[in-house]
Motif scaffolding. Structure first.
Motif, PDB file in Angstrom:
ATOM      1  N   GLY A 165       0.813  -1.205   0.000  1.00 33.03           N
ATOM      2  CA  GLY A 165       0.000   0.000   0.000  1.00 33.03           C
ATOM      3  C   GLY A 165       0.846   1.252   0.000  1.00 33.03           C
ATOM      4  N   ALA A 166       2.126   1.100   0.386  1.00 31.99           N
ATOM      5  CA  ALA A 166       3.038   2.255   0.385  1.00 31.99           C
ATOM      6  C   ALA A 166       3.915   2.262  -0.858  1.00 31.99           C
ATOM      7  CB  ALA A 166       3.916   2.240   1.644  1.00 31.99           C
ATOM      8  N   GLU A 167       3.854   1.163  -1.635  1.00 33.11           N
ATOM      9  CA  GLU A 167       4.653   1.140  -2.853  1.00 33.11           C
ATOM     10  C   GLU A 167       3.948   1.978  -3.911  1.00 33.11           C
ATOM     11  OE1 GLU A 167       1.573  -1.856  -3.781  1.00 33.11           O
ATOM     12  OE2 GLU A 167       2.625  -1.091  -2.040  1.00 33.11           O
ATOM     13  N   ARG A 168       4.700   2.504  -4.796  1.00 36.47           N
ATOM     14  CA  ARG A 168       4.159   3.419  -5.789  1.00 36.47           C
ATOM     15  C   ARG A 168       3.820   2.709  -7.092  1.00 36.47           C
ATOM     16  NH1 ARG A 168       5.970   8.436  -5.649  1.00 36.47           N
ATOM     17  NH2 ARG A 168       6.355   8.293  -7.865  1.00 36.47           N
ATOM     18  N   ASN A 169       4.731   1.884  -7.535  1.00 35.07           N
ATOM     19  CA  ASN A 169       4.640   1.306  -8.870  1.00 35.07           C
ATOM     20  C   ASN A 169       5.069  -0.148  -8.860  1.00 35.07           C
ATOM     21  OD1 ASN A 169       5.468   4.285  -9.074  1.00 35.07           O
ATOM     22  ND2 ASN A 169       4.573   3.897 -11.074  1.00 35.07           N
ATOM     23  N   GLY A 170       4.759  -0.836  -9.939  1.00 36.16           N
ATOM     24  CA  GLY A 170       5.286  -2.166 -10.192  1.00 36.16           C
ATOM     25  C   GLY A 170       6.031  -2.149 -11.515  1.00 36.16           C
ATOM     26  N   TYR A 171       7.248  -2.642 -11.524  1.00 38.41           N
ATOM     27  CA  TYR A 171       8.043  -2.691 -12.754  1.00 38.41           C
ATOM     28  C   TYR A 171       8.276  -4.152 -13.123  1.00 38.41           C
ATOM     29  CZ  TYR A 171       9.543   2.249 -12.793  1.00 38.41           C
ATOM     30  OH  TYR A 171       9.588   3.617 -12.862  1.00 38.41           O
ATOM     31  N   LEU A 172       7.934  -4.504 -14.353  1.00 38.03           N
ATOM     32  CA  LEU A 172       8.253  -5.832 -14.848  1.00 38.03           C
ATOM     33  C   LEU A 172       9.739  -5.897 -15.166  1.00 38.03           C
ATOM     34  CD1 LEU A 172       7.174  -8.631 -15.814  1.00 38.03           C
ATOM     35  CD2 LEU A 172       7.056  -7.640 -18.105  1.00 38.03           C
ATOM     36  N   VAL A 173      10.381  -6.983 -14.728  1.00 37.39           N
ATOM     37  CA  VAL A 173      11.801  -7.185 -15.029  1.00 37.39           C
ATOM     38  C   VAL A 173      11.967  -8.519 -15.746  1.00 37.39           C
ATOM     39  CG1 VAL A 173      12.625  -5.752 -13.126  1.00 37.39           C
ATOM     40  CG2 VAL A 173      12.224  -8.190 -12.733  1.00 37.39           C
ATOM     41  N   SER A 174      13.049  -8.629 -16.472  1.00 38.17           N
ATOM     42  CA  SER A 174      13.290  -9.847 -17.243  1.00 38.17           C
ATOM     43  C   SER A 174      13.826 -10.985 -16.384  1.00 38.17           C
ATOM     44  CB  SER A 174      14.282  -9.548 -18.372  1.00 38.17           C
ATOM     45  OG  SER A 174      15.487  -8.995 -17.844  1.00 38.17           O
ATOM     46  N   ASP A 175      14.447 -10.641 -15.251  1.00 42.08           N
ATOM     47  CA  ASP A 175      15.028 -11.646 -14.358  1.00 42.08           C
ATOM     48  C   ASP A 175      14.933 -11.084 -12.948  1.00 42.08           C
ATOM     49  OD1 ASP A 175      16.929 -13.041 -12.697  1.00 42.08           O
ATOM     50  OD2 ASP A 175      17.887 -13.822 -14.506  1.00 42.08           O
ATOM     51  N   LEU A 176      14.063 -11.640 -12.126  1.00 42.44           N
ATOM     52  CA  LEU A 176      13.836 -11.064 -10.802  1.00 42.44           C
ATOM     53  C   LEU A 176      15.058 -11.179  -9.902  1.00 42.44           C
ATOM     54  CD1 LEU A 176      11.638  -9.660  -9.086  1.00 42.44           C
ATOM     55  CD2 LEU A 176      11.157 -11.899  -8.096  1.00 42.44           C
ATOM     56  N   ASP A 177      15.707 -12.312  -9.907  1.00 33.28           N
ATOM     57  CA  ASP A 177      16.879 -12.480  -9.042  1.00 33.28           C
ATOM     58  C   ASP A 177      17.982 -11.506  -9.428  1.00 33.28           C
ATOM     59  OD1 ASP A 177      15.686 -14.543  -7.560  1.00 33.28           O
ATOM     60  OD2 ASP A 177      16.308 -16.044  -9.038  1.00 33.28           O
ATOM     61  N   GLU A 178      18.188 -11.342 -10.724  1.00 28.05           N
ATOM     62  CA  GLU A 178      19.207 -10.396 -11.189  1.00 28.05           C
ATOM     63  C   GLU A 178      18.808  -8.968 -10.835  1.00 28.05           C
ATOM     64  OE1 GLU A 178      22.648  -8.971 -12.501  1.00 28.05           O
ATOM     65  OE2 GLU A 178      22.179 -11.114 -12.446  1.00 28.05           O
ATOM     66  N   ALA A 179      17.512  -8.657 -10.936  1.00 30.27           N
ATOM     67  CA  ALA A 179      17.047  -7.314 -10.603  1.00 30.27           C
ATOM     68  C   ALA A 179      17.260  -7.005  -9.127  1.00 30.27           C
ATOM     69  CB  ALA A 179      15.575  -7.164 -10.967  1.00 30.27           C
ATOM     70  N   VAL A 180      16.965  -7.974  -8.262  1.00 29.51           N
ATOM     71  CA  VAL A 180      17.183  -7.781  -6.824  1.00 29.51           C
ATOM     72  C   VAL A 180      18.667  -7.562  -6.541  1.00 29.51           C
ATOM     73  CG1 VAL A 180      17.136  -8.960  -4.586  1.00 29.51           C
ATOM     74  CG2 VAL A 180      15.122  -9.020  -6.069  1.00 29.51           C
ATOM     75  N   LYS A 181      19.505  -8.369  -7.184  1.00 32.35           N
ATOM     76  CA  LYS A 181      20.943  -8.232  -7.000  1.00 32.35           C
ATOM     77  C   LYS A 181      21.421  -6.861  -7.472  1.00 32.35           C
ATOM     78  CE  LYS A 181      23.342 -11.716  -8.414  1.00 32.35           C
ATOM     79  NZ  LYS A 181      24.069 -12.672  -9.311  1.00 32.35           N
ATOM     80  N   SER A 182      20.927  -6.426  -8.618  1.00 39.89           N
ATOM     81  CA  SER A 182      21.332  -5.139  -9.177  1.00 39.89           C
ATOM     82  C   SER A 182      20.849  -3.978  -8.305  1.00 39.89           C
ATOM     83  CB  SER A 182      20.780  -4.980 -10.598  1.00 39.89           C
ATOM     84  OG  SER A 182      21.350  -5.938 -11.462  1.00 39.89           O
ATOM     85  N   ALA A 183      19.619  -4.103  -7.790  1.00 40.38           N
ATOM     86  CA  ALA A 183      19.085  -3.048  -6.928  1.00 40.38           C
ATOM     87  C   ALA A 183      19.925  -2.916  -5.662  1.00 40.38           C
ATOM     88  CB  ALA A 183      17.632  -3.344  -6.581  1.00 40.38           C
ATOM     89  N   ARG A 184      20.259  -4.042  -5.060  1.00 37.14           N
ATOM     90  CA  ARG A 184      21.108  -4.004  -3.859  1.00 37.14           C
ATOM     91  C   ARG A 184      22.458  -3.365  -4.182  1.00 37.14           C
ATOM     92  NH1 ARG A 184      19.097  -9.642  -1.895  1.00 37.14           N
ATOM     93  NH2 ARG A 184      18.002  -9.093   0.052  1.00 37.14           N
ATOM     94  N   ALA A 185      23.040  -3.758  -5.311  1.00 38.85           N
ATOM     95  CA  ALA A 185      24.340  -3.208  -5.691  1.00 38.85           C
ATOM     96  C   ALA A 185      24.274  -1.701  -5.893  1.00 38.85           C
ATOM     97  CB  ALA A 185      24.841  -3.889  -6.970  1.00 38.85           C
TER      98      ALA A 185
END
Length: 310
Positions: A109-129
């Motif tokens: 409810g506090a999130e603004r948007n949803g973004y589709l990504v091609s690889d969720l695990d890679e996206a999480v790793k990239s976001a953390r980095a």
């Protein structure tokens, strides 16, 4: 209602990165792998009371055109909950609409948007980095997997991946994600999001007319970013914002502002800020049934003529 489809809030970009060889290496790695798909797969998350769902749908679609997916009832969080869910797909932006029948589990409810990504695990790793916090670890939803990320400045967004690859038409006009941050965290947010999205800053105006944030006697900093996720405008302010500024999460570009406002009012929306002109666009703010606030804009007559070469 909702098609259980993009129920995943997204994660925007970024955060700031530290110094040192390890951090530099991680940041470089986040830039090496593109995880964005395309703007038409990114949605604004809207939560309204169940009794407001149908009215929101009819008003939103009457304003912008488009269609709704079939409404479903589903659990779209990692802990027990129940909500109606559907996608409202218009030529100028998509909404993931939720009408929770149970209390909404934190931090949803506090999130603004949803973004589709091609690889969720890679996206999480990239976001953390890039400097983001993963505040909801990866979890399954009825049609894929999701995670919720928080970027510097406290910006919560969701990223998601679909088991079956979706196929949506491109937008006629790409909406802009409107992010308000403080001067203290602006640099970290911008640096992180650009690294994660592999985007670029297309403009950075330190003295933007304050009428754009409801303060015509002041100025503020406005940064525009573009990436494969779409458009983003970062509004760097001192937080002295009159209502409804800061409540909107998405700006919708339309061909004719006056005509669109007429449709919106006829369908039950409320004009919160009457049209004004700044930086080559005419802008107004609307509130839809259920309380959702949106910025809506179109190129001013002079800007449109320049764009047409007239």
């Amino acid at each position: 209602m909702k098609t259980t489809s993009a129920l995943v809030l997204f994660a925007f970009a970024a955060a700031a990165v530290a110094s040192g060889p390890a951090a530099a290496k991680d940041t470089t790695k986040s830039k090496e792998t593109a995880v964005a798909v395309a703007p038409q797969y990114d949605t604004t998350h809207v939560y309204v009371a169940p009794d407001d769902v149908d009215k929101f749908v009819s008003t939103f679609l009457a304003t912008f055109g488009g269609k709704s997916t079939k409404q479903v009832v589903a659990t779209v969080t990692p802990t027990p909950s129940s909500t109606t869910s559907q996608l409202l797909q218009t030529p100028v932006g998509t909404v993931s609409l939720f009408g929770f029948k149970t209390p909404v589990p934190y931090p949803f409810g506090a999130e603004r948007n949803g973004y589709l990504v091609s690889d969720l695990d890679e996206a999480v790793k990239s976001a953390r980095a890039a400097g983001a916090d993963v505040i909801v670890s990866t979890f399954p939803d009825p049609i894929g997997r999701d995670a919720v990320i928080q970027w510097p400045g406290g910006v919560n967004l969701q990223i998601y991946w679909h088991t079956t690859k979706p196929d949506y038409a491109a937008f006629e006009r790409i909406p802009e994600n409107r992010v308000y941050v403080s001067p203290d965290r602006a640099a970290a947010f911008i640096k992180s999001f650009v690294a994660f999205s592999r985007g670029k800053v297309v403009s950075d105006d330190a003295k933007t007319a304050g009428v754009e944030i409801g303060r015509p006697d002041a100025t503020y900093r406005r940064v525009r970013i573009e990436s494969a996720f779409g458009k983003m405008v970062v509004l760097v302010t001192d937080g002295h914002l009159p209502y409804p500024y800061g409540r909107e999460t998405t700006g919708y570009e339309v061909a004719d502002l006056a005509a669109t406002l007429g449709k919106a009012k006829d369908a039950g929306a409320t004009v919160l800020v009457d049209p004004y002109t700044s930086d080559g666009r005419s802008t107004a703010f609307l509130m839809f049934p259920g309380g959702y606030v949106a910025e809506i804009h179109s190129p001013s007559a002079k800007s449109a003529s320049r764009a047409d070469g007239k």
